[in-house]
Design a protein around this motif. Structure first.
Motif, PDB file in Angstrom:
ATOM      1  N   TYR A  42     -73.485 -78.653  30.707  1.00 18.44           N
ATOM      2  CA  TYR A  42     -74.234 -79.658  31.468  1.00 18.44           C
ATOM      3  C   TYR A  42     -75.700 -79.722  31.025  1.00 18.44           C
ATOM      4  CZ  TYR A  42     -71.561 -82.239  34.894  1.00 18.44           C
ATOM      5  OH  TYR A  42     -70.738 -83.165  35.486  1.00 18.44           O
ATOM      6  N   LYS A  43     -76.258 -78.541  30.791  1.00 14.68           N
ATOM      7  CA  LYS A  43     -77.663 -78.521  30.332  1.00 14.68           C
ATOM      8  C   LYS A  43     -77.780 -79.257  28.998  1.00 14.68           C
ATOM      9  CE  LYS A  43     -79.163 -74.341  32.680  1.00 14.68           C
ATOM     10  NZ  LYS A  43     -79.449 -72.910  32.538  1.00 14.68           N
ATOM     11  N   ALA A  44     -76.775 -79.050  28.143  1.00 12.37           N
ATOM     12  CA  ALA A  44     -76.782 -79.726  26.837  1.00 12.37           C
ATOM     13  C   ALA A  44     -76.591 -81.233  27.032  1.00 12.37           C
ATOM     14  CB  ALA A  44     -75.688 -79.152  25.956  1.00 12.37           C
ATOM     15  N   ILE A  45     -75.683 -81.612  27.918  1.00 16.34           N
ATOM     16  CA  ILE A  45     -75.434 -83.049  28.165  1.00 16.34           C
ATOM     17  C   ILE A  45     -76.711 -83.722  28.685  1.00 16.34           C
ATOM     18  CG2 ILE A  45     -74.206 -84.644  29.720  1.00 16.34           C
ATOM     19  CD1 ILE A  45     -71.703 -82.857  29.390  1.00 16.34           C
ATOM     20  N   LYS A  46     -77.450 -82.994  29.513  1.00 14.86           N
ATOM     21  CA  LYS A  46     -78.683 -83.580  30.064  1.00 14.86           C
ATOM     22  C   LYS A  46     -79.769 -83.791  29.019  1.00 14.86           C
ATOM     23  CE  LYS A  46     -78.065 -82.089  34.794  1.00 14.86           C
ATOM     24  NZ  LYS A  46     -78.621 -81.317  35.895  1.00 14.86           N
ATOM     25  N   GLN A  47     -79.578 -83.157  27.858  1.00 15.74           N
ATOM     26  CA  GLN A  47     -80.546 -83.379  26.781  1.00 15.74           C
ATOM     27  C   GLN A  47     -80.200 -84.605  25.942  1.00 15.74           C
ATOM     28  OE1 GLN A  47     -82.222 -79.766  24.788  1.00 15.74           O
ATOM     29  NE2 GLN A  47     -80.565 -78.784  25.910  1.00 15.74           N
TER      30      GLN A  47
ATOM     31  N   MET B 187     -64.945 -66.723  18.704  1.00 16.42           N
ATOM     32  CA  MET B 187     -64.818 -68.135  18.327  1.00 16.42           C
ATOM     33  C   MET B 187     -65.379 -69.045  19.424  1.00 16.42           C
ATOM     34  SD  MET B 187     -61.318 -69.969  17.167  1.00 16.42           S
ATOM     35  CE  MET B 187     -61.150 -71.400  18.160  1.00 16.42           C
ATOM     36  N   GLU B 188     -66.135 -70.061  19.045  1.00 19.26           N
ATOM     37  CA  GLU B 188     -66.708 -70.969  20.051  1.00 19.26           C
ATOM     38  C   GLU B 188     -65.649 -71.892  20.633  1.00 19.26           C
ATOM     39  OE1 GLU B 188     -70.037 -73.202  18.833  1.00 19.26           O
ATOM     40  OE2 GLU B 188     -71.325 -71.455  18.628  1.00 19.26           O
ATOM     41  N   LYS B 189     -65.751 -72.115  21.938  1.00 18.73           N
ATOM     42  CA  LYS B 189     -64.809 -73.030  22.600  1.00 18.73           C
ATOM     43  C   LYS B 189     -65.245 -74.460  22.327  1.00 18.73           C
ATOM     44  CE  LYS B 189     -64.345 -70.075  26.657  1.00 18.73           C
ATOM     45  NZ  LYS B 189     -64.778 -69.997  28.050  1.00 18.73           N
ATOM     46  N   SER B 190     -64.265 -75.373  22.339  1.00 19.94           N
ATOM     47  CA  SER B 190     -64.644 -76.775  22.159  1.00 19.94           C
ATOM     48  C   SER B 190     -65.197 -77.295  23.490  1.00 19.94           C
ATOM     49  CB  SER B 190     -63.425 -77.600  21.759  1.00 19.94           C
ATOM     50  OG  SER B 190     -62.529 -77.679  22.856  1.00 19.94           O
ATOM     51  N   ILE B 191     -65.991 -78.366  23.402  1.00 17.08           N
ATOM     52  CA  ILE B 191     -66.586 -78.893  24.648  1.00 17.08           C
ATOM     53  C   ILE B 191     -65.489 -79.408  25.582  1.00 17.08           C
ATOM     54  CG2 ILE B 191     -68.860 -79.423  23.682  1.00 17.08           C
ATOM     55  CD1 ILE B 191     -67.923 -82.406  23.700  1.00 17.08           C
ATOM     56  N   GLU B 192     -64.419 -79.943  24.991  1.00 14.38           N
ATOM     57  CA  GLU B 192     -63.300 -80.425  25.816  1.00 14.38           C
ATOM     58  C   GLU B 192     -62.697 -79.268  26.609  1.00 14.38           C
ATOM     59  OE1 GLU B 192     -63.663 -80.992  22.604  1.00 14.38           O
ATOM     60  OE2 GLU B 192     -63.283 -83.082  22.083  1.00 14.38           O
TER      61      GLU B 192
ATOM     62  N   HIS C 277     -74.752 -74.032  20.308  1.00 15.31           N
ATOM     63  CA  HIS C 277     -74.489 -72.987  19.316  1.00 15.31           C
ATOM     64  C   HIS C 277     -75.078 -71.649  19.776  1.00 15.31           C
ATOM     65  CE1 HIS C 277     -73.565 -71.211  15.509  1.00 15.31           C
ATOM     66  NE2 HIS C 277     -74.811 -70.764  15.413  1.00 15.31           N
ATOM     67  N   GLY C 278     -74.190 -70.657  19.851  1.00 20.01           N
ATOM     68  CA  GLY C 278     -74.644 -69.316  20.225  1.00 20.01           C
ATOM     69  C   GLY C 278     -74.777 -69.084  21.721  1.00 20.01           C
ATOM     70  N   LYS C 279     -74.682 -70.148  22.506  1.00 20.72           N
ATOM     71  CA  LYS C 279     -74.865 -69.983  23.948  1.00 20.72           C
ATOM     72  C   LYS C 279     -73.557 -69.691  24.664  1.00 20.72           C
ATOM     73  CE  LYS C 279     -79.076 -72.570  24.508  1.00 20.72           C
ATOM     74  NZ  LYS C 279     -79.729 -73.734  25.087  1.00 20.72           N
ATOM     75  N   ILE C 280     -72.459 -70.122  24.052  1.00 16.13           N
ATOM     76  CA  ILE C 280     -71.157 -69.879  24.685  1.00 16.13           C
ATOM     77  C   ILE C 280     -70.198 -69.246  23.698  1.00 16.13           C
ATOM     78  CG2 ILE C 280     -71.190 -71.628  26.496  1.00 16.13           C
ATOM     79  CD1 ILE C 280     -69.829 -73.499  24.462  1.00 16.13           C
ATOM     80  N   ASN C 281     -69.283 -68.509  24.237  1.00 14.70           N
ATOM     81  CA  ASN C 281     -68.267 -67.888  23.371  1.00 14.70           C
ATOM     82  C   ASN C 281     -66.995 -68.715  23.374  1.00 14.70           C
ATOM     83  OD1 ASN C 281     -69.824 -65.641  22.709  1.00 14.70           O
ATOM     84  ND2 ASN C 281     -69.437 -64.824  24.748  1.00 14.70           N
TER      85      ASN C 281
ATOM     86  N   LEU D  18     -73.950 -81.908  20.581  1.00 21.36           N
ATOM     87  CA  LEU D  18     -73.679 -80.922  21.629  1.00 21.36           C
ATOM     88  C   LEU D  18     -73.359 -79.558  21.022  1.00 21.36           C
ATOM     89  CD1 LEU D  18     -71.574 -82.935  24.262  1.00 21.36           C
ATOM     90  CD2 LEU D  18     -73.898 -82.054  24.538  1.00 21.36           C
ATOM     91  N   LYS D  19     -72.604 -79.570  19.930  1.00 17.47           N
ATOM     92  CA  LYS D  19     -72.255 -78.306  19.271  1.00 17.47           C
ATOM     93  C   LYS D  19     -73.519 -77.573  18.852  1.00 17.47           C
ATOM     94  CE  LYS D  19     -67.685 -79.098  17.375  1.00 17.47           C
ATOM     95  NZ  LYS D  19     -66.999 -79.589  16.181  1.00 17.47           N
ATOM     96  N   LYS D  20     -74.464 -78.337  18.287  1.00 21.89           N
ATOM     97  CA  LYS D  20     -75.729 -77.732  17.847  1.00 21.89           C
ATOM     98  C   LYS D  20     -76.490 -77.157  19.040  1.00 21.89           C
ATOM     99  CE  LYS D  20     -76.619 -80.515  13.783  1.00 21.89           C
ATOM    100  NZ  LYS D  20     -77.336 -81.696  13.321  1.00 21.89           N
ATOM    101  N   LEU D  21     -76.512 -77.952  20.117  1.00 21.74           N
ATOM    102  CA  LEU D  21     -77.246 -77.517  21.312  1.00 21.74           C
ATOM    103  C   LEU D  21     -76.615 -76.275  21.950  1.00 21.74           C
ATOM    104  CD1 LEU D  21     -77.906 -81.023  22.920  1.00 21.74           C
ATOM    105  CD2 LEU D  21     -79.673 -79.434  22.144  1.00 21.74           C
TER     106      LEU D  21
END
Lengths: 205, 164
Positions: free
Chosen positions: B107-112, A1-6, B160-164, B155-158
Motif C-alpha cells: 500500500y505504501k508503494a501504491i501510494k507513491q 524469493m520475492e512474492k509477486s504483488i498479486e 525491492h528488499g522490503k518484502i520476502n 512497484l517491484k522497484k519500490l
C-alpha cells in the motif's frame, strides 16, 4: 524469493478482518460543521469591508471637498449594516452544533435566508435615505442648471427635477447588485445546505 | 442513507470501497471520511445507475471519482497541485493499517504512484479485465496493458528488499 504483488494482495486480503467497514455514523455532523465554519468565514469578511467603507466615506467625501455630513450618512449606514452582519454571525455561531445536525443545518439555512431578506429590506429602505439628501442638496445647490448641465452633458436639456429619478433607480440597482452578489457568493452554500437538509428528510421518511 | 440500502447495496461491495479509500487517504480519520463520502455519493446517485454496466463496476467508478475529488480538495487546502504527479510526503504519513506487513508495504508503494496509476493497479489487482479497467478509467484497453506492466515494474522497484 520475492512474492509477486498479486500474491501479496490476495494473501493480505484472505482474512476478512482486514476489510472491516467503518461504521457509518454521524454522517452529516462533520459536513454541517464544515458548512457552518465556511459560512462564518465568508460572513466575517463583510464587517471588515463595511468598516473600511465607513472610513472611506467619511474621509473620502471630506477630501474631495464635499460637506462632512454627506459622507457621514453613508458611513452611518455602513455601521448599521456592520452591526446587523455581526449579529447574524453571532446567531450562526450560537446555533447548536452538537445536539442535532438536522436542526443545525435548518437553522443555518434559515439564518442565511433571513440575512438575505433583512439586507434586501435594508437596501429598499436605506438606499433612498442615503441618496435622497444628496439629491435634494444637489437640486437646490444647482437649481439654475438643467439635468444635463449638472452631469456635464449639455445635450440632455431636461429639467433638473429629473434628478429625483436617481432615488428609485439607485435603490433598484443596489438591490439587484446585492441579490446577484448573494446568488454567486452564498448561493452555492445555500444550495448545499438545502441538499443536506433534503437528504436527511428523505432518510427520515 | 437508509440502513437497508447500505446493507443490501453497499456493504457487499464494501471491500473494494475500503481498498480504494485506503489507497487515497493517509490517516484513519481521512479514510473514514472518504469511506462515508463514497457511501453517501452512492446513495445520492443511485438513480443515475443504468443497467448498462454492472452495479459493482459502477461502484468502482464512483468510488474512484469521489476519492480523486476529495484528494483534489485536500491538496488545494495544502496548496499543492493535483495531476499525474508522484506524491512525496505520502509514505512518511502512512500508518500500518493491515495485519500483513507485506500488504502495508504494498500500500505504501501504491501510494507513491500517480493518482491514475493507483486506480489502474487497484482494478488490476481486483482482477478486472483490461477492457473493464479501460471502461472505468476511460482509456484504451491496449494502453492499460502497457501501463500495468510499467506500474508493476515500478512497484517491484519500490518494494525491492522490503518484502520476502
Amino acid at each position: 524469493m520475492e512474492k509477486s504483488i498479486e500474491h501479496i494482495w490476495k494473501e493480505g486480503f484472505v482474512n476478512n478482518d482486514t476489510l472491516v467497514a467503518p461504521k457509518i455514523q454521524n454522517l452529516y455532523n462533520q459536513k454541517s460543521k464544515h458548512l457552518g465554519d465556511k459560512l462564518i468565514r465568508m460572513l466575517n469578511t463583510e464587517p471588515k469591508v463595511l468598516l473600511i467603507m465607513a472610513i472611506v466615506f467619511i474621509f473620502g467625501n471630506y477630501a474631495i471637498g464635499n460637506d462632512f455630513w454627506s459622507g457621514s450618512i453613508a458611513s452611518i449606514w455602513c455601521i448599521i449594516w456592520y452591526f446587523i452582519i455581526k449579529k447574524q454571525i453571532q446567531n450562526i455561531e450560537n446555533a447548536n452544533k452538537e445536539t442535532n445536525c438536522y436542526e443545525f443545518l435548518k437553522s443555518l439555512h434559515k439564518l442565511l435566508l433571513r440575512s438575505r431578506n433583512e439586507i434586501t429590506k435594508m437596501l429598499w429602505i436605506g438606499t433612498p435615505i442615503l441618496i435622497l439628501p444628496m439629491v435634494i442638496y444637489t437640486y437646490y445647490n444647482q437649481y439654475e442648471k438643467t439635468f444635463g448641465e449638472i452631469f456635464g452633458v449639455e445635450s440632455l436639456s431636461y429639467p433638473n427635477e429629473l434628478l429625483f429619478i436617481i432615488v428609485p433607480l439607485g435603490t433598484i440597482f443596489s438591490v439587484v447588485i446585492y441579490r446577484l452578489s448573494f446568488k454567486y457568493g452564498y448561493g452555492p452554500i445555500a444550495n448545499k445546505l438545502k441538499q443536506l437538509i433534503t437528504d436527511i428528510e428523505t432518510l427520515k421518511n | 442513507m437508509s440502513h437497508d440500502f447500505y446493507t443490501t447495496h453497499i456493504l457487499p461491495h464494501a471491500g473494494i470501497i475500503i481498498k480504494i479509500c485506503r489507497a487515497y487517504s493517509n490517516s484513519q480519520e481521512d479514510f473514514e471520511d472518504y469511506y462515508q463520502e463514497v457511501c453517501l455519493q452512492i446513495w445520492r446517485s443511485r438513480d443515475n445507475f443504468s443497467e448498462r454496466s454492472e452495479w459493482s463496476t459502477w461502484i468502482y467508478r464512483l468510488s474512484l471519482n469521489v476519492c480523486l475529488t476529495l484528494l483534489k480538495k485536500d491538496k488545494k487546502k495544502t496548496k499543492t497541485f493535483v495531476s499525474d504527479v508522484i506524491p512525496k510526503e505520502v509514505v512518511e504519513d502512512s500508518q500500518s493499517f493491515f495485519k500483513e506487513e507485506s500488504l502495508n508495504e504494498l500500500y505504501k508503494a501504491i501510494k507513491q504512484l500517480t493518482e491514475i496509476n493507483r486506480a489502474i493497479i487497484l482494478l488490476y489487482l481486483e482482477e478486472k479485465s483490461y477492457q473493464e479497467i479501460a471502461n472505468i478509467i476511460g482509456m484504451n484497453a491496449n494502453t492499460i496493458g502497457v501501463r500495468i506492466n510499467r506500474i508493476k515494474e515500478q512497484l517491484k522497484k519500490l518494494l525491492h528488499g522490503k518484502i520476502n
